[in-house]
Scaffold this motif. Structure first.
Motif, PDB file in Angstrom:
ATOM      1  N   VAL A  30     -19.446  98.869 -34.314  1.00  0.00           N
ATOM      2  CA  VAL A  30     -19.509  98.032 -35.516  1.00  0.00           C
ATOM      3  C   VAL A  30     -20.747  98.359 -36.349  1.00  0.00           C
ATOM      4  O   VAL A  30     -20.694  98.443 -37.582  1.00  0.00           O
ATOM      5  N   ALA A  31     -21.877  98.576 -35.682  1.00  0.00           N
ATOM      6  CA  ALA A  31     -23.107  98.920 -36.397  1.00  0.00           C
ATOM      7  C   ALA A  31     -22.970 100.257 -37.114  1.00  0.00           C
ATOM      8  O   ALA A  31     -23.395 100.401 -38.267  1.00  0.00           O
ATOM      9  N   PHE A  65     -20.685  99.060 -26.296  1.00  0.00           N
ATOM     10  CA  PHE A  65     -19.935 100.106 -26.989  1.00  0.00           C
ATOM     11  C   PHE A  65     -19.347  99.579 -28.297  1.00  0.00           C
ATOM     12  O   PHE A  65     -19.499 100.200 -29.365  1.00  0.00           O
ATOM     13  N   LEU A  66     -18.685  98.427 -28.237  1.00  0.00           N
ATOM     14  CA  LEU A  66     -18.050  97.879 -29.432  1.00  0.00           C
ATOM     15  C   LEU A  66     -19.088  97.432 -30.458  1.00  0.00           C
ATOM     16  O   LEU A  66     -18.897  97.623 -31.670  1.00  0.00           O
ATOM     17  N   VAL A  87     -12.335  92.026 -34.370  1.00  0.00           N
ATOM     18  CA  VAL A  87     -13.484  92.548 -33.614  1.00  0.00           C
ATOM     19  C   VAL A  87     -14.357  91.409 -33.110  1.00  0.00           C
ATOM     20  O   VAL A  87     -14.849  91.431 -31.978  1.00  0.00           O
ATOM     21  N   SER A  88     -14.546  90.389 -33.964  1.00  0.00           N
ATOM     22  CA  SER A  88     -15.355  89.243 -33.551  1.00  0.00           C
ATOM     23  C   SER A  88     -14.717  88.511 -32.368  1.00  0.00           C
ATOM     24  O   SER A  88     -15.411  88.123 -31.415  1.00  0.00           O
ATOM     25  N   ALA A  89     -13.397  88.317 -32.415  1.00  0.00           N
ATOM     26  CA  ALA A  89     -12.702  87.642 -31.314  1.00  0.00           C
ATOM     27  C   ALA A  89     -12.806  88.458 -30.024  1.00  0.00           C
ATOM     28  O   ALA A  89     -13.043  87.895 -28.940  1.00  0.00           O
ATOM     29  N   LEU A 142     -15.293  89.416 -24.705  1.00  0.00           N
ATOM     30  CA  LEU A 142     -16.026  90.306 -23.808  1.00  0.00           C
ATOM     31  C   LEU A 142     -17.361  89.712 -23.379  1.00  0.00           C
ATOM     32  O   LEU A 142     -17.772  89.856 -22.222  1.00  0.00           O
ATOM     33  N   VAL A 143     -18.017  89.017 -24.299  1.00  0.00           N
ATOM     34  CA  VAL A 143     -19.279  88.360 -23.946  1.00  0.00           C
ATOM     35  C   VAL A 143     -19.038  87.269 -22.913  1.00  0.00           C
ATOM     36  O   VAL A 143     -19.842  87.074 -21.987  1.00  0.00           O
TER      37      VAL A 143
END
Length: 218
Positions: free
Chosen positions: A137-138, A132-133, A85-87, A92-93
């Motif tokens: 995660v939150a 969205f992602l 998810v971090s990758a 995306l950022v």
């Protein structure tokens, strides 16, 4: 690509570069915080698990029946999704806010360096996916925090005093660190008298009993 602002010269290029990559620093900081949060939650779960079932110790250099520590600090079922998810979020950022350098050429194909423009652009679609992602995660983190904690042991929060107090097995328990252990009330052979006495709870490879509410323990 939608441009936010333009700049010329090396100083403007440096400023745009910092602006385009600043979200990466923010998401790296958030990853470290999420990692620390789940480390605390899973550490409490691991600690409390010794009151429910026998397990061997988890150490850096295991010997005999001991278990090794987690390679990524967290169990793989947590650490691998976190890394993925971090990758994805970092990628995306990078597509959401980015640096673009525009060069101009004349009719003969000769570059015009004085006309070059550096700009910082953004993509609406990438920003929507980031939001969205990140929200997903939150929500997963909040749902994980709402799970019931079946506590049978005192919370320790990496406190060395609490850990030390729980590590006083009976003298007959030899090499307990290399065996499956459990936390509970040590079954001693002392006789019970009319006065209430303080019993002792500890990690041990011997038989233990579950603490009784209202009884005094040390």
């Amino acid at each position: 690509m939608i441009a936010i602002w333009h700049a010329q010269g090396s100083s403007g290029l440096l400023l745009l570069n910092l602006a385009a990559n600043s979200p990466q620093l923010i998401f790296s900081f958030l990853y470290l915080n999420y990692n620390a949060l789940f480390t605390s939650l899973l550490l409490a779960q691991e600690w409390n698990g010794y009151a429910h079932r026998r397990k061997t110790l988890r150490v850096t250099s295991p010997t005999r029946q001991q278990r090794s520590t987690f390679w990524l600090q967290l169990p793989y079922r947590y650490s691998i999704p976190f890394l993925l998810v971090s990758a994805i979020l970092h990628w995306l950022v990078s597509q959401s806010i980015f640096l673009a350098h525009v060069k101009f050429f004349d009719n003969r194909g000769v570059e015009l360096p004085d006309e070059a423009i550096s700009t910082c652009g953004y993509s609406n679609i990438a920003i929507i996916f980031v939001l969205f992602l990140s929200s997903l995660v939150a929500l997963v983190s909040i749902a994980n925090g709402l799970r019931r904690y079946d506590n049978m042991m005192p919370l320790m929060d990496s406190c060395s005093a609490v850990i030390s107090a729980a590590c006083h097995p009976p003298k007959l328990d030899v090499d307990a660190a290399f065996k499956p252990i459990k936390w509970g009330v040590i079954n001693d052979n002392e006789s019970w008298d009319a006065k209430p006495r303080i019993r002792h709870c500890s990690f041990t490879s011997l038989d233990v009993s579950t603490p009784i509410e209202g009884q005094l323990y040390a």
